[in-house]
Write an enzyme that holds these catalytic residues in place. Structure first.
Site, short mmCIF file in Angstrom:
data_model
loop_
_atom_site.label_atom_id
_atom_site.label_comp_id
_atom_site.label_asym_id
_atom_site.label_seq_id
_atom_site.Cartn_x
_atom_site.Cartn_y
_atom_site.Cartn_z
N TRP A 32 41.95 43.74 33.36
CA TRP A 32 40.67 42.92 33.38
C TRP A 32 40.58 41.88 32.27
O TRP A 32 41.66 42.02 30.86
CB TRP A 32 39.64 43.95 32.78
CG TRP A 32 38.66 44.39 33.82
CD1 TRP A 32 37.55 44.30 34.18
CD2 TRP A 32 39.14 45.48 34.67
NE1 TRP A 32 37.21 44.73 35.19
CE2 TRP A 32 38.07 45.75 35.66
CE3 TRP A 32 40.45 46.24 35.06
CZ2 TRP A 32 37.98 46.51 36.72
CZ3 TRP A 32 40.38 47.26 36.25
CH2 TRP A 32 39.36 47.40 36.89
N TRP A 34 38.64 39.96 29.67
CA TRP A 34 38.51 40.13 28.33
C TRP A 34 38.96 41.33 27.73
O TRP A 34 39.34 41.40 26.46
CB TRP A 34 36.90 39.94 28.11
CG TRP A 34 36.06 41.19 28.30
CD1 TRP A 34 36.00 41.90 29.08
CD2 TRP A 34 34.64 41.34 27.58
NE1 TRP A 34 34.89 42.85 29.03
CE2 TRP A 34 34.02 42.35 28.12
CE3 TRP A 34 34.08 40.67 26.47
CZ2 TRP A 34 32.87 42.86 27.80
CZ3 TRP A 34 32.97 41.07 25.96
CH2 TRP A 34 32.33 42.11 26.49
N ASP A 35 39.17 42.44 28.58
CA ASP A 35 39.83 43.67 28.01
C ASP A 35 41.21 43.26 27.29
O ASP A 35 41.47 43.55 26.28
CB ASP A 35 39.93 44.69 29.07
CG ASP A 35 38.70 45.40 29.41
OD1 ASP A 35 38.67 46.61 29.12
OD2 ASP A 35 37.98 44.65 30.17
N TYR A 81 39.93 51.64 43.13
CA TYR A 81 38.66 50.93 42.57
C TYR A 81 38.15 50.15 43.33
O TYR A 81 38.77 49.46 44.45
CB TYR A 81 39.38 50.08 41.30
CG TYR A 81 38.40 49.07 40.54
CD1 TYR A 81 37.65 49.75 39.46
CD2 TYR A 81 38.11 48.10 41.03
CE1 TYR A 81 36.67 49.02 38.93
CE2 TYR A 81 37.15 47.25 40.54
CZ TYR A 81 36.35 47.81 39.20
OH TYR A 81 35.35 46.99 38.74
N ASP A 167 27.40 45.12 32.15
CA ASP A 167 26.99 45.00 33.63
C ASP A 167 25.35 45.34 33.85
O ASP A 167 24.78 44.54 34.56
CB ASP A 167 27.56 46.20 34.40
CG ASP A 167 29.32 45.73 34.31
OD1 ASP A 167 29.42 45.18 33.40
OD2 ASP A 167 30.07 46.52 35.03
N ARG A 200 26.63 55.86 34.16
CA ARG A 200 27.12 54.60 34.86
C ARG A 200 25.96 54.06 35.62
O ARG A 200 24.83 54.64 35.44
CB ARG A 200 28.16 55.02 35.81
CG ARG A 200 29.33 55.57 35.71
CD ARG A 200 30.45 54.76 35.04
NE ARG A 200 30.90 53.81 35.92
CZ ARG A 200 31.93 52.79 35.63
NH1 ARG A 200 32.18 52.77 34.39
NH2 ARG A 200 31.84 52.06 36.47
N TYR A 349 25.61 53.29 30.13
CA TYR A 349 26.31 51.99 30.03
C TYR A 349 25.93 51.04 29.07
O TYR A 349 26.08 51.58 27.89
CB TYR A 349 26.39 51.56 31.47
CG TYR A 349 27.84 51.09 31.94
CD1 TYR A 349 28.97 51.79 31.65
CD2 TYR A 349 27.85 49.74 32.55
CE1 TYR A 349 30.03 51.28 31.97
CE2 TYR A 349 29.21 49.36 32.82
CZ TYR A 349 30.47 50.11 32.61
OH TYR A 349 31.47 49.76 33.01
N TRP A 350 25.32 50.01 29.28
CA TRP A 350 24.92 49.02 28.52
C TRP A 350 23.34 48.92 28.25
O TRP A 350 22.83 47.82 27.71
CB TRP A 350 25.42 47.56 29.10
CG TRP A 350 26.83 47.26 28.79
CD1 TRP A 350 27.80 47.49 29.98
CD2 TRP A 350 27.44 47.17 27.68
NE1 TRP A 350 28.99 47.22 29.44
CE2 TRP A 350 29.00 46.88 28.14
CE3 TRP A 350 27.33 46.68 26.38
CZ2 TRP A 350 29.94 46.79 27.13
CZ3 TRP A 350 28.20 46.35 25.42
CH2 TRP A 350 29.58 46.37 25.82
N GLU A 393 35.24 55.76 25.76
CA GLU A 393 34.96 54.15 26.37
C GLU A 393 33.74 53.78 25.45
O GLU A 393 33.65 53.08 25.10
CB GLU A 393 34.48 54.35 27.88
CG GLU A 393 34.35 52.97 28.39
CD GLU A 393 34.12 53.10 29.96
OE1 GLU A 393 33.93 51.98 30.59
OE2 GLU A 393 34.03 54.27 30.67
#
Length: 442
Positions: A32, A34-35, A81, A167, A200, A349-350, A393
Protein backbone atom coordinates in the site's frame (compact mmCIF):
# COMPACT_ATOMS: atom_id res chain seq x y z
CA UNK A 1 17.88 -3.35 21.42
CA UNK A 2 15.01 -2.50 23.77
CA UNK A 3 11.94 -4.69 24.11
CA UNK A 4 10.00 -2.37 21.81
CA UNK A 5 12.75 -2.37 19.17
CA UNK A 6 13.05 -6.16 19.22
CA UNK A 7 9.29 -6.72 18.99
CA UNK A 8 8.84 -4.07 16.29
CA UNK A 9 11.71 -5.53 14.28
CA UNK A 10 10.06 -8.97 14.41
CA UNK A 11 6.84 -7.52 12.96
CA UNK A 12 8.65 -5.62 10.22
CA UNK A 13 10.84 -8.60 9.34
CA UNK A 14 7.82 -10.91 9.30
CA UNK A 15 5.95 -8.61 6.91
CA UNK A 16 8.97 -7.98 4.62
CA UNK A 17 8.62 -9.37 1.10
CA UNK A 18 12.10 -8.85 -0.34
CA UNK A 19 11.67 -5.30 -1.61
CA UNK A 20 8.63 -3.97 0.27
CA UNK A 21 6.57 -4.54 3.41
CA UNK A 22 2.95 -5.67 3.51
CA UNK A 23 0.77 -3.83 6.06
CA UNK A 24 -0.29 -7.13 7.66
CA UNK A 25 -0.03 -10.73 6.53
CA UNK A 26 -3.48 -12.07 5.66
CA UNK A 27 -5.66 -8.96 5.72
CA UNK A 28 -3.40 -6.75 3.58
CA UNK A 29 -1.14 -8.98 1.45
CA UNK A 30 0.09 -6.35 -1.04
CA UNK A 31 2.02 -3.06 -0.98
CA UNK A 32 0.00 0.00 0.00
CA UNK A 33 1.23 3.47 -0.95
CA UNK A 34 1.00 5.60 2.19
CA UNK A 35 1.63 2.54 4.36
CA UNK A 36 5.03 2.07 2.73
CA UNK A 37 5.99 5.66 3.46
CA UNK A 38 4.99 5.33 7.12
CA UNK A 39 6.75 1.96 7.33
CA UNK A 40 9.97 3.37 5.86
CA UNK A 41 10.04 6.07 8.55
CA UNK A 42 10.40 3.38 11.22
CA UNK A 43 12.34 0.88 9.15
CA UNK A 44 15.17 3.41 8.69
CA UNK A 45 16.15 2.88 12.35
CA UNK A 46 16.73 -0.82 11.65
CA UNK A 47 18.15 -0.66 8.13
CA UNK A 48 18.41 2.60 6.16
CA UNK A 49 19.11 0.57 3.01
CA UNK A 50 15.98 -1.52 3.45
CA UNK A 51 13.96 1.68 4.06
CA UNK A 52 15.39 3.12 0.84
CA UNK A 53 14.37 -0.02 -1.03
CA UNK A 54 10.85 0.27 0.42
CA UNK A 55 10.52 3.74 -1.11
CA UNK A 56 12.29 2.78 -4.35
CA UNK A 57 9.74 0.00 -4.83
CA UNK A 58 6.62 2.13 -4.39
CA UNK A 59 8.08 4.91 -6.54
CA UNK A 60 8.93 2.41 -9.30
CA UNK A 61 5.20 1.64 -9.69
CA UNK A 62 4.49 5.22 -10.83
CA UNK A 63 2.08 5.68 -13.74
CA UNK A 64 2.99 7.68 -16.85
CA UNK A 65 0.83 10.59 -15.65
CA UNK A 66 2.79 10.76 -12.38
CA UNK A 67 0.34 9.16 -9.97
CA UNK A 68 1.54 6.75 -7.29
CA UNK A 69 -1.05 3.97 -7.04
CA UNK A 70 -2.90 3.09 -3.86
CA UNK A 71 -1.94 -0.61 -4.09
CA UNK A 72 0.76 -2.51 -5.98
CA UNK A 73 -0.02 -6.19 -6.63
CA UNK A 74 3.53 -7.51 -6.97
CA UNK A 75 2.38 -11.12 -7.14
CA UNK A 76 -0.05 -10.35 -9.96
CA UNK A 77 -2.70 -12.26 -8.00
CA UNK A 78 -5.54 -11.24 -5.74
CA UNK A 79 -4.13 -13.33 -2.85
CA UNK A 80 -7.39 -13.20 -0.94
CA UNK A 81 -7.78 -9.42 -1.11
CA UNK A 82 -10.69 -7.57 -2.72
CA UNK A 83 -10.65 -5.58 -4.91
CA UNK A 84 -7.47 -7.12 -6.25
CA UNK A 85 -5.47 -7.22 -9.46
CA UNK A 86 -8.22 -8.95 -11.44
CA UNK A 87 -10.71 -6.22 -10.51
CA UNK A 88 -8.42 -3.40 -11.63
CA UNK A 89 -6.83 -5.18 -14.66
CA UNK A 90 -4.49 -2.20 -14.88
CA UNK A 91 -2.56 -3.85 -17.72
CA UNK A 92 -5.41 -2.77 -20.04
CA UNK A 93 -5.27 0.89 -18.96
CA UNK A 94 -2.96 3.21 -20.95
CA UNK A 95 -0.09 4.65 -18.94
CA UNK A 96 -0.08 2.04 -16.18
CA UNK A 97 3.23 0.45 -15.13
CA UNK A 98 4.36 -3.08 -15.92
CA UNK A 99 3.41 -4.29 -12.43
CA UNK A 100 -0.36 -4.63 -11.71
CA UNK A 101 -1.73 -1.81 -9.54
CA UNK A 102 -4.92 -0.15 -8.41
CA UNK A 103 -5.87 3.01 -10.28
CA UNK A 104 -6.66 5.11 -7.21
CA UNK A 105 -4.09 6.98 -5.13
CA UNK A 106 -3.45 7.70 -1.43
CA UNK A 107 -2.27 10.64 0.63
CA UNK A 108 1.13 12.04 -0.49
CA UNK A 109 3.40 11.44 2.51
CA UNK A 110 6.18 10.02 0.33
CA UNK A 111 8.58 12.99 0.10
CA UNK A 112 8.48 13.36 3.88
CA UNK A 113 9.43 9.68 4.22
CA UNK A 114 12.20 9.94 1.61
CA UNK A 115 13.79 12.86 3.43
CA UNK A 116 13.63 11.11 6.82
CA UNK A 117 15.09 7.92 5.36
CA UNK A 118 17.98 9.92 3.86
CA UNK A 119 18.64 11.58 7.22
CA UNK A 120 19.02 8.17 8.90
CA UNK A 121 22.25 7.53 6.98
CA UNK A 122 23.24 10.35 4.60
CA UNK A 123 26.46 8.61 3.52
CA UNK A 124 24.63 5.45 2.48
CA UNK A 125 21.95 7.53 0.76
CA UNK A 126 24.52 9.56 -1.16
CA UNK A 127 26.44 6.44 -2.13
CA UNK A 128 23.30 4.91 -3.65
CA UNK A 129 22.10 8.27 -5.10
CA UNK A 130 18.80 7.68 -3.30
CA UNK A 131 17.64 11.31 -3.39
CA UNK A 132 18.65 11.80 -7.02
CA UNK A 133 16.51 8.82 -8.02
CA UNK A 134 13.55 9.71 -5.85
CA UNK A 135 13.36 13.44 -6.52
CA UNK A 136 12.11 13.45 -10.16
CA UNK A 137 9.51 10.80 -9.36
CA UNK A 138 8.25 12.81 -6.38
CA UNK A 139 8.09 15.97 -8.49
CA UNK A 140 6.01 14.17 -11.11
CA UNK A 141 3.74 12.81 -8.36
CA UNK A 142 3.11 16.27 -6.96
CA UNK A 143 2.62 17.67 -10.46
CA UNK A 144 -0.10 15.04 -11.00
CA UNK A 145 -1.90 16.27 -7.88
CA UNK A 146 -1.65 19.89 -8.97
CA UNK A 147 -2.65 19.42 -12.62
CA UNK A 148 -4.90 16.35 -12.78
CA UNK A 149 -6.49 16.61 -9.33
CA UNK A 150 -6.27 20.36 -8.72
CA UNK A 151 -9.20 22.76 -8.80
CA UNK A 152 -10.17 26.39 -8.43
CA UNK A 153 -9.28 26.50 -4.73
CA UNK A 154 -5.73 25.26 -5.34
CA UNK A 155 -6.28 22.08 -3.35
CA UNK A 156 -6.13 18.51 -4.67
CA UNK A 157 -9.35 16.50 -4.76
CA UNK A 158 -9.86 12.86 -3.95
CA UNK A 159 -12.26 10.75 -5.98
CA UNK A 160 -12.84 7.86 -3.59
CA UNK A 161 -13.01 7.46 0.21
CA UNK A 162 -10.07 5.04 0.00
CA UNK A 163 -7.85 7.81 -1.33
CA UNK A 164 -8.10 9.69 1.95
CA UNK A 165 -6.88 6.59 3.81
CA UNK A 166 -9.87 7.09 6.14
CA UNK A 167 -12.40 4.95 4.32
CA UNK A 168 -15.62 5.30 6.32
CA UNK A 169 -15.07 8.74 7.83
CA UNK A 170 -18.32 10.64 8.52
CA UNK A 171 -17.06 13.18 5.97
CA UNK A 172 -18.33 10.93 3.16
CA UNK A 173 -21.75 9.99 4.60
CA UNK A 174 -23.92 12.52 2.76
CA UNK A 175 -22.18 12.05 -0.59
CA UNK A 176 -22.40 8.26 -0.42
CA UNK A 177 -26.05 8.41 0.66
CA UNK A 178 -26.86 10.53 -2.40
CA UNK A 179 -25.43 7.88 -4.76
CA UNK A 180 -28.28 5.53 -5.64
CA UNK A 181 -26.10 3.06 -7.51
CA UNK A 182 -24.20 0.23 -5.88
CA UNK A 183 -21.90 -2.52 -7.11
CA UNK A 184 -24.04 -4.86 -9.21
CA UNK A 185 -22.09 -8.05 -8.48
CA UNK A 186 -21.51 -10.00 -5.29
CA UNK A 187 -19.62 -7.94 -2.72
CA UNK A 188 -16.65 -10.07 -1.63
CA UNK A 189 -15.51 -9.50 1.95
CA UNK A 190 -12.32 -11.55 2.53
CA UNK A 191 -11.36 -8.89 5.10
CA UNK A 192 -13.92 -10.42 7.48
CA UNK A 193 -11.80 -13.57 7.66
CA UNK A 194 -9.16 -11.54 9.49
CA UNK A 195 -11.12 -8.88 11.43
CA UNK A 196 -14.41 -8.58 13.29
CA UNK A 197 -17.27 -7.30 11.10
CA UNK A 198 -18.09 -4.76 13.80
CA UNK A 199 -14.66 -3.20 13.36
CA UNK A 200 -14.91 -2.82 9.56
CA UNK A 201 -17.00 -0.75 7.12
CA UNK A 202 -20.43 -2.20 6.39
CA UNK A 203 -21.57 -4.09 3.28
CA UNK A 204 -23.62 -1.06 2.29
CA UNK A 205 -20.50 1.09 2.38
CA UNK A 206 -18.52 -1.52 0.45
CA UNK A 207 -21.19 -1.58 -2.24
CA UNK A 208 -20.69 2.15 -2.81
CA UNK A 209 -16.90 1.85 -2.60
CA UNK A 210 -16.83 -0.85 -5.28
CA UNK A 211 -19.29 1.02 -7.50
CA UNK A 212 -17.07 4.12 -7.43
CA UNK A 213 -13.89 2.11 -7.99
CA UNK A 214 -15.43 0.22 -10.93
CA UNK A 215 -16.69 3.44 -12.51
CA UNK A 216 -13.27 5.06 -12.16
CA UNK A 217 -11.58 1.96 -13.59
CA UNK A 218 -14.00 1.75 -16.52
CA UNK A 219 -13.15 5.32 -17.45
CA UNK A 220 -9.48 4.28 -17.68
CA UNK A 221 -8.76 6.12 -14.41
CA UNK A 222 -8.32 9.26 -16.51
CA UNK A 223 -9.77 11.82 -14.03
CA UNK A 224 -11.98 13.15 -16.84
CA UNK A 225 -15.36 11.56 -16.05
CA UNK A 226 -17.55 14.69 -16.09
CA UNK A 227 -20.41 13.11 -14.14
CA UNK A 228 -18.29 11.35 -11.53
CA UNK A 229 -20.29 11.60 -8.27
CA UNK A 230 -17.60 11.68 -5.56
CA UNK A 231 -15.08 14.54 -5.43
CA UNK A 232 -13.76 15.97 -2.16
CA UNK A 233 -11.06 18.24 -0.82
CA UNK A 234 -9.76 16.52 2.29
CA UNK A 235 -7.74 18.47 4.90
CA UNK A 236 -5.49 15.57 5.90
CA UNK A 237 -4.63 14.67 2.31
CA UNK A 238 -3.81 18.26 1.40
CA UNK A 239 -1.86 18.94 4.59
CA UNK A 240 0.37 15.96 3.83
CA UNK A 241 0.83 17.29 0.29
CA UNK A 242 1.96 20.64 1.66
CA UNK A 243 4.25 19.03 4.21
CA UNK A 244 5.78 16.85 1.51
CA UNK A 245 6.42 19.96 -0.60
CA UNK A 246 8.36 21.29 2.38
CA UNK A 247 10.33 18.03 2.44
CA UNK A 248 10.92 18.32 -1.33
CA UNK A 249 12.46 21.75 -0.78
CA UNK A 250 15.02 20.19 1.59
CA UNK A 251 15.68 17.35 -0.87
CA UNK A 252 16.10 19.80 -3.74
CA UNK A 253 18.62 21.84 -1.77
CA UNK A 254 20.64 18.72 -0.95
CA UNK A 255 20.96 17.70 -4.61
CA UNK A 256 21.32 21.14 -6.17
CA UNK A 257 17.79 21.58 -7.52
CA UNK A 258 15.41 24.54 -7.13
CA UNK A 259 14.25 24.49 -3.49
CA UNK A 260 12.28 27.75 -3.69
CA UNK A 261 9.62 26.31 -5.99
CA UNK A 262 8.70 23.75 -3.35
CA UNK A 263 8.65 26.29 -0.53
CA UNK A 264 6.29 28.36 -2.67
CA UNK A 265 4.07 25.32 -3.24
CA UNK A 266 3.98 24.55 0.48
CA UNK A 267 2.93 28.13 1.22
CA UNK A 268 0.35 28.08 -1.58
CA UNK A 269 -1.31 24.85 -0.39
CA UNK A 270 -1.21 26.01 3.24
CA UNK A 271 -3.01 29.22 2.26
CA UNK A 272 -5.54 27.27 0.17
CA UNK A 273 -6.36 25.08 3.19
CA UNK A 274 -8.04 28.10 4.77
CA UNK A 275 -11.01 27.41 2.50
CA UNK A 276 -11.56 24.28 4.64
CA UNK A 277 -11.42 26.04 8.01
CA UNK A 278 -14.60 25.82 10.09
CA UNK A 279 -14.75 28.55 12.77
CA UNK A 280 -17.79 26.84 14.28
CA UNK A 281 -15.96 23.55 14.81
CA UNK A 282 -12.48 24.95 15.44
CA UNK A 283 -11.02 22.50 12.93
CA UNK A 284 -10.38 21.98 9.25
CA UNK A 285 -13.04 19.93 7.46
CA UNK A 286 -13.59 18.25 4.10
CA UNK A 287 -15.47 20.01 1.31
CA UNK A 288 -17.71 18.34 -1.25
CA UNK A 289 -16.46 19.82 -4.52
CA UNK A 290 -19.73 19.04 -6.32
CA UNK A 291 -22.03 20.75 -3.82
CA UNK A 292 -19.56 23.22 -2.30
CA UNK A 293 -20.62 22.11 1.18
CA UNK A 294 -18.13 21.78 4.02
CA UNK A 295 -18.79 18.73 6.14
CA UNK A 296 -19.96 19.42 9.74
CA UNK A 297 -17.62 16.95 11.48
CA UNK A 298 -14.50 17.09 13.57
CA UNK A 299 -12.14 14.29 12.56
CA UNK A 300 -8.45 13.60 13.03
CA UNK A 301 -7.92 14.56 9.36
CA UNK A 302 -8.79 18.13 10.35
CA UNK A 303 -5.95 18.13 12.89
CA UNK A 304 -3.23 16.98 10.47
CA UNK A 305 -2.59 20.58 9.24
CA UNK A 306 -0.77 21.08 12.55
CA UNK A 307 2.24 19.74 10.62
CA UNK A 308 2.46 22.97 8.60
CA UNK A 309 4.72 25.69 10.02
CA UNK A 310 2.83 28.70 8.63
CA UNK A 311 -0.65 27.55 9.63
CA UNK A 312 -2.99 30.30 10.86
CA UNK A 313 -5.04 28.25 13.33
CA UNK A 314 -2.45 26.35 15.33
CA UNK A 315 -3.70 27.50 18.73
CA UNK A 316 -7.29 26.57 17.91
CA UNK A 317 -6.31 23.09 16.76
CA UNK A 318 -4.27 22.43 19.88
CA UNK A 319 -7.22 23.60 21.98
CA UNK A 320 -9.44 21.13 20.10
CA UNK A 321 -6.96 18.33 20.77
CA UNK A 322 -6.99 19.08 24.49
CA UNK A 323 -10.73 19.71 24.69
CA UNK A 324 -13.73 17.38 25.05
CA UNK A 325 -13.80 16.33 21.40
CA UNK A 326 -10.39 14.57 21.37
CA UNK A 327 -9.25 14.64 25.04
CA UNK A 328 -5.53 14.44 24.43
CA UNK A 329 -3.83 12.62 27.31
CA UNK A 330 -7.15 11.35 28.74
CA UNK A 331 -8.04 8.67 26.18
CA UNK A 332 -5.91 6.28 24.15
CA UNK A 333 -3.88 8.24 21.59
CA UNK A 334 -6.03 10.46 19.30
CA UNK A 335 -9.59 9.40 18.35
CA UNK A 336 -10.32 9.46 14.63
CA UNK A 337 -13.64 11.21 15.21
CA UNK A 338 -15.19 13.64 17.69
CA UNK A 339 -15.89 11.77 20.94
CA UNK A 340 -19.06 13.81 21.51
CA UNK A 341 -20.59 13.38 18.05
CA UNK A 342 -23.67 11.18 17.49
CA UNK A 343 -21.75 9.54 14.62
CA UNK A 344 -18.91 8.46 16.94
CA UNK A 345 -18.36 4.68 17.14
CA UNK A 346 -15.41 3.47 19.28
CA UNK A 347 -15.05 0.22 17.32
CA UNK A 348 -15.67 0.89 13.65
CA UNK A 349 -12.61 1.79 11.60
CA UNK A 350 -12.40 5.60 11.05
CA UNK A 351 -15.56 6.56 12.93
CA UNK A 352 -13.89 6.77 16.33
CA UNK A 353 -11.01 4.35 16.94
CA UNK A 354 -7.51 5.70 17.54
CA UNK A 355 -4.92 4.88 14.86
CA UNK A 356 -1.16 4.80 15.20
CA UNK A 357 -0.34 6.67 11.99
CA UNK A 358 -2.48 9.69 12.87
CA UNK A 359 -1.15 9.60 16.45
CA UNK A 360 2.36 9.76 14.93
CA UNK A 361 1.40 12.77 12.80
CA UNK A 362 -0.04 14.61 15.81
CA UNK A 363 2.91 13.69 18.05
CA UNK A 364 5.35 14.87 15.39
CA UNK A 365 3.49 18.19 15.06
CA UNK A 366 3.38 18.70 18.83
CA UNK A 367 7.08 17.91 19.20
CA UNK A 368 8.07 20.27 16.41
CA UNK A 369 6.02 23.04 18.04
CA UNK A 370 7.71 22.60 21.40
CA UNK A 371 4.96 20.68 23.21
CA UNK A 372 7.47 18.01 24.22
CA UNK A 373 5.64 16.63 27.25
CA UNK A 374 2.40 15.99 25.37
CA UNK A 375 4.30 14.48 22.44
CA UNK A 376 6.08 12.10 24.80
CA UNK A 377 2.84 11.09 26.54
CA UNK A 378 1.36 10.30 23.15
CA UNK A 379 4.48 8.36 22.14
CA UNK A 380 4.42 6.33 25.37
CA UNK A 381 0.73 5.54 24.79
CA UNK A 382 1.66 4.19 21.37
CA UNK A 383 4.57 2.14 22.70
CA UNK A 384 2.59 0.58 25.54
CA UNK A 385 -0.45 -0.28 23.41
CA UNK A 386 1.73 -1.68 20.63
CA UNK A 387 3.62 -4.00 22.96
CA UNK A 388 0.65 -5.06 25.05
CA UNK A 389 -1.58 -5.95 22.09
CA UNK A 390 0.92 -7.29 19.53
CA UNK A 391 0.97 -4.15 17.36
CA UNK A 392 -2.76 -3.75 16.62
CA UNK A 393 -4.19 -1.91 13.64
CA UNK A 394 -6.20 0.50 15.85
CA UNK A 395 -7.70 0.88 19.35
CA UNK A 396 -10.93 1.68 21.13
CA UNK A 397 -10.04 5.16 22.46
CA UNK A 398 -11.83 4.61 25.78
CA UNK A 399 -10.81 1.07 26.71
CA UNK A 400 -7.57 0.97 24.65
CA UNK A 401 -8.64 -2.53 23.54
CA UNK A 402 -7.24 -3.63 20.16
CA UNK A 403 -9.37 -3.55 17.03
CA UNK A 404 -8.80 -4.75 13.47
CA UNK A 405 -5.84 -7.01 12.82
CA UNK A 406 -2.51 -7.37 14.68
CA UNK A 407 1.21 -7.28 13.78
CA UNK A 408 0.42 -4.22 11.74
CA UNK A 409 3.49 -2.80 10.05
CA UNK A 410 3.00 0.93 10.45
CA UNK A 411 2.09 0.42 14.10
CA UNK A 412 5.47 -1.25 14.64
CA UNK A 413 7.35 1.25 12.49
CA UNK A 414 5.88 4.44 13.94
CA UNK A 415 5.96 3.35 17.58
CA UNK A 416 9.61 2.46 17.01
CA UNK A 417 10.34 5.84 15.39
CA UNK A 418 8.82 7.94 18.17
CA UNK A 419 10.31 5.70 20.83
CA UNK A 420 13.81 6.34 19.50
CA UNK A 421 13.45 10.04 18.66
CA UNK A 422 11.06 11.50 21.23
CA UNK A 423 11.13 9.22 24.25
CA UNK A 424 14.84 8.49 23.96
CA UNK A 425 16.35 11.30 21.85
CA UNK A 426 19.88 10.45 23.00
CA UNK A 427 19.64 6.86 21.70
CA UNK A 428 21.74 5.87 18.68
CA UNK A 429 19.98 6.92 15.48
CA UNK A 430 20.10 3.53 13.84
CA UNK A 431 20.47 -0.14 14.67
CA UNK A 432 22.84 -2.18 12.49
CA UNK A 433 21.19 -4.43 9.93
CA UNK A 434 22.83 -7.38 11.62
CA UNK A 435 20.57 -6.80 14.62
CA UNK A 436 17.51 -7.18 12.41
CA UNK A 437 18.83 -10.24 10.65
CA UNK A 438 19.49 -11.94 13.99
CA UNK A 439 15.79 -11.84 14.83
CA UNK A 440 13.67 -14.75 13.71
CA UNK A 441 10.05 -14.44 12.77
CA UNK A 442 7.87 -16.09 15.42
Amino acid sequence: MTGLETAAARVLLGNWRGSYTVPASGLYPHQWSWDSAFIAIGLRHLSPRRAQLEMDTILSAQWADGRLPQIVFHSGRDDGYSPGATFWHSETIPGSPAVPTAGLIQAPNHALAVLMVHQADPAESEHRRFLERAYPRLVRWHDYLRTRRGGETGLARIVHPWESGMDNSPYWDAALASISETYDEDIPRPDLLHADAGHRPSNTEYGKYLYLAARYRDHDCDDADAGYPFQFEDPGFNALWARSELALSAIAELIGEDAERHLHECDRITAALESLWSPELGAYVARDVLTGERQPYRTVAGLVPLLLPELLHTSELIAELRGPHFRLGEVAMVPSHDLTAPTFDPDRYWRGPSWFNTAWLVAEALYERGHDDEARVLSRDMDEAALEHDFPEYLDPYSAEPRGTTRFSWTAALALDLGKRINAPSSPHRTPMSAVDSITTP
